[in-house]
Design a protein around this motif. Structure first.
Motif, short mmCIF file in Angstrom:
data_model
loop_
_atom_site.label_atom_id
_atom_site.label_comp_id
_atom_site.label_asym_id
_atom_site.label_seq_id
_atom_site.Cartn_x
_atom_site.Cartn_y
_atom_site.Cartn_z
N PRO A 24 -47.01 -2.56 -3.48
CA PRO A 24 -46.85 -3.16 -2.45
C PRO A 24 -45.57 -4.13 -2.36
CG PRO A 24 -48.70 -3.76 -3.44
CD PRO A 24 -48.25 -2.65 -4.28
N GLU A 25 -44.89 -4.33 -1.41
CA GLU A 25 -43.81 -5.34 -1.32
C GLU A 25 -44.57 -6.56 -1.69
OE1 GLU A 25 -39.73 -6.74 -0.68
OE2 GLU A 25 -40.69 -4.66 -1.38
N PRO A 26 -43.85 -7.51 -2.43
CA PRO A 26 -44.30 -8.78 -2.60
C PRO A 26 -44.32 -9.96 -1.50
CG PRO A 26 -42.60 -8.23 -4.30
CD PRO A 26 -42.50 -7.22 -3.36
N LEU A 27 -45.34 -10.55 -1.24
CA LEU A 27 -45.23 -11.62 -0.17
C LEU A 27 -44.06 -12.32 -0.10
CD1 LEU A 27 -47.01 -12.70 2.12
CD2 LEU A 27 -48.20 -13.97 0.49
N LEU A 28 -43.95 -13.06 -1.42
CA LEU A 28 -42.61 -13.73 -1.30
C LEU A 28 -41.36 -13.11 -2.38
CD1 LEU A 28 -40.86 -16.35 -1.36
CD2 LEU A 28 -42.12 -17.18 -3.38
N ARG A 29 -40.11 -12.75 -1.72
CA ARG A 29 -39.28 -12.25 -2.62
C ARG A 29 -37.98 -13.22 -2.38
NH1 ARG A 29 -39.03 -7.49 -4.90
NH2 ARG A 29 -37.00 -6.81 -5.81
N ILE A 30 -37.15 -13.64 -3.44
CA ILE A 30 -35.97 -14.25 -3.25
C ILE A 30 -35.10 -13.59 -4.23
CG2 ILE A 30 -34.87 -16.55 -3.80
CD1 ILE A 30 -37.71 -17.73 -3.99
N ASP A 31 -33.71 -13.14 -3.46
CA ASP A 31 -32.82 -12.41 -4.38
C ASP A 31 -31.38 -13.20 -4.24
OD1 ASP A 31 -34.26 -9.79 -4.73
OD2 ASP A 31 -34.50 -9.90 -2.60
N GLY A 32 -30.99 -13.58 -5.56
CA GLY A 32 -29.62 -14.37 -5.61
C GLY A 32 -29.54 -15.62 -4.76
N ALA A 33 -30.66 -16.34 -4.67
CA ALA A 33 -30.41 -17.45 -3.64
C ALA A 33 -29.80 -18.68 -4.33
CB ALA A 33 -31.85 -17.90 -3.05
N ALA A 34 -28.77 -19.19 -3.63
CA ALA A 34 -28.17 -20.61 -3.93
C ALA A 34 -28.50 -21.50 -2.76
CB ALA A 34 -26.79 -20.31 -4.07
N LEU A 35 -28.37 -22.90 -3.13
CA LEU A 35 -28.27 -24.07 -2.40
C LEU A 35 -27.50 -25.08 -2.81
CD1 LEU A 35 -30.10 -25.09 -0.17
CD2 LEU A 35 -31.63 -26.02 -1.57
N ALA A 36 -26.91 -25.91 -1.87
CA ALA A 36 -25.99 -26.87 -2.33
C ALA A 36 -26.27 -28.07 -1.31
CB ALA A 36 -24.74 -26.49 -2.29
N TYR A 37 -26.13 -29.32 -1.81
CA TYR A 37 -26.32 -30.56 -1.18
C TYR A 37 -24.80 -31.08 -0.95
CZ TYR A 37 -31.26 -30.37 -1.04
OH TYR A 37 -32.67 -29.73 -0.84
N ARG A 38 -24.30 -31.31 -0.06
CA ARG A 38 -23.08 -32.20 0.03
C ARG A 38 -21.87 -31.53 -1.27
NH1 ARG A 38 -25.44 -38.36 0.92
NH2 ARG A 38 -26.51 -37.78 2.96
N GLY A 39 -21.97 -30.15 -1.07
CA GLY A 39 -20.90 -29.81 -1.96
C GLY A 39 -21.50 -29.42 -3.69
N ALA A 40 -22.52 -30.17 -4.15
CA ALA A 40 -23.16 -30.23 -5.15
C ALA A 40 -24.37 -29.13 -5.35
CB ALA A 40 -23.87 -31.58 -5.57
#
Length: 323
Positions: A5-21
């Motif tokens: 079964p497909e996972p309930l949560l799946r994250i692929d290659g996610a990135a996050l930045a705050y004010r450029g950091a």
């Protein structure tokens, strides 16, 4: 062959930045129904940022996040699948427990005719019936944390995110919160628990992810991670009668020990020098002027996995600076 079964949560290659950091980079993670994942990492590693990303409070700068197949940042239906339990107590102190839950049921979009049942279910799951009529502000910290969890359950989420759910509570309250999480897991709810408590993680989790410098550096089944580290030599811990003087500290460090807290407990994951049993090690340290009162020998636990992961990161950073 039956497809997984497909996972309930799946994250692929996610990135996050705050004010450029950069806050998160290259995050890959999956969590299935009924699984509990413990999220570990030092302060500032990005644990809360990752949970906000999963909850849909933030959108990724790159990669993708999917909950029940949809983007929680854009899809209200995906967000409805998620229960969010922040580290801070987010309740109305003058309202009773039941009144708080009714308010949160309304905020979750539960119709008036269905709110009573939702509140009753939350009270039962979190064992709060005996305090249902009491103002939240008069309850102990442990009870408030259980109400905080119950408030997140009003819409019957399939994924619950908990940020330090037992911080600052006593052992009795901690056990009560763990019982709540066990009931949720048994009902098929997926749990992601950010914690600094290794014993809590070992008790609750099927899987462990360790976050450092915005990246996941370890992700695996708890049993596999423990089996891998326990294949090595056992850990040794010394208890000192007094803080080590400089000469005694030098002996401890040469033997492979590092301080675990302020002065009185030192731990070695691998001893330097010839192999010694506990009695011989005690005699050798005392003969060298170390004020040892006790030596404990035990199989390494999750804390050993954590320290090993972070030491690898620090070593890599050191090599990078040297070049």
């Amino acid at each position: 062959m039956t497809a997984r079964p497909e996972p309930l949560l799946r994250i692929d290659g996610a990135a996050l930045a705050y004010r450029g950091a950069r806050a998160l980079e290259g995050i890959d993670l999956a969590l299935g129904a009924g699984e509990t994942l413990a999220l570990l990492g030092p302060n500032g590693a990005g644990k809360t940022s990752l949970m906000r990303l999963i909850a849909g409070r933030l959108g990724p700068a790159a990669g993708r996040v999917r909950v029940a197949g949809a983007d929680p940042h854009r899809s209200r239906a995906a967000r409805a699948v998620i229960g969010w339990v922040p580290q801070e107590i987010a309740l109305y102190p003058r309202l009773s427990v039941a009144e708080n839950l009714s308010v949160f049921a309304q905020l979750a979009g539960i119709a008036r005719r269905e709110r009573g049942e939702a509140v009753a279910t939350g009270l039962a799951l979190c064992a709060l019936a005996e305090v249902a009529g009491r103002p939240v502000g008069l309850l102990s910290g442990g009870y408030q944390r259980r109400v905080n969890i119950a408030a997140s359950l009003m819409a019957g989420p399939r994924l619950v995110l908990l940020d330090e759910p037992t911080q600052g509570v006593d052992l009795h309250a901690r056990a009560a919160i763990h019982a709540v999480l066990a009931r949720l897991r048994a009902a098929g709810t997926a749990l992601l628990v950010a914690t600094h408590d290794f014993a809590e993680a070992e008790r609750l989790a099927d899987r462990v992810a360790i976050l450092a410098q915005g990246r996941i550096v370890v992700d695996g089944r708890l049993a596999d991670l423990l089996a891998r580290i326990r294949a090595d030599a056992p850990e040794h811990e010394v208890v000192l009668a007094a803080p080590a003087e400089p000469d005694a500290e030098a002996v401890l460090r040469r033997t492979g020990f590092l301080p675990r807290d302020i002065g009185s407990i030192w731990r070695a994951t691998r001893l330097a020098g010839p192999a010694l049993d506990g009695a011989a090690l005690l005699d050798a340290l005392r003969a060298s002027g170390v004020p040892v009162t006790e030596i404990r020998i035990r199989a390494p636990g999750l804390e050993g996995v954590y320290r090993s992961a972070l030491s690898g990161i620090e070593a890599g950073a050191g090599e990078g600076r040297a070049s």
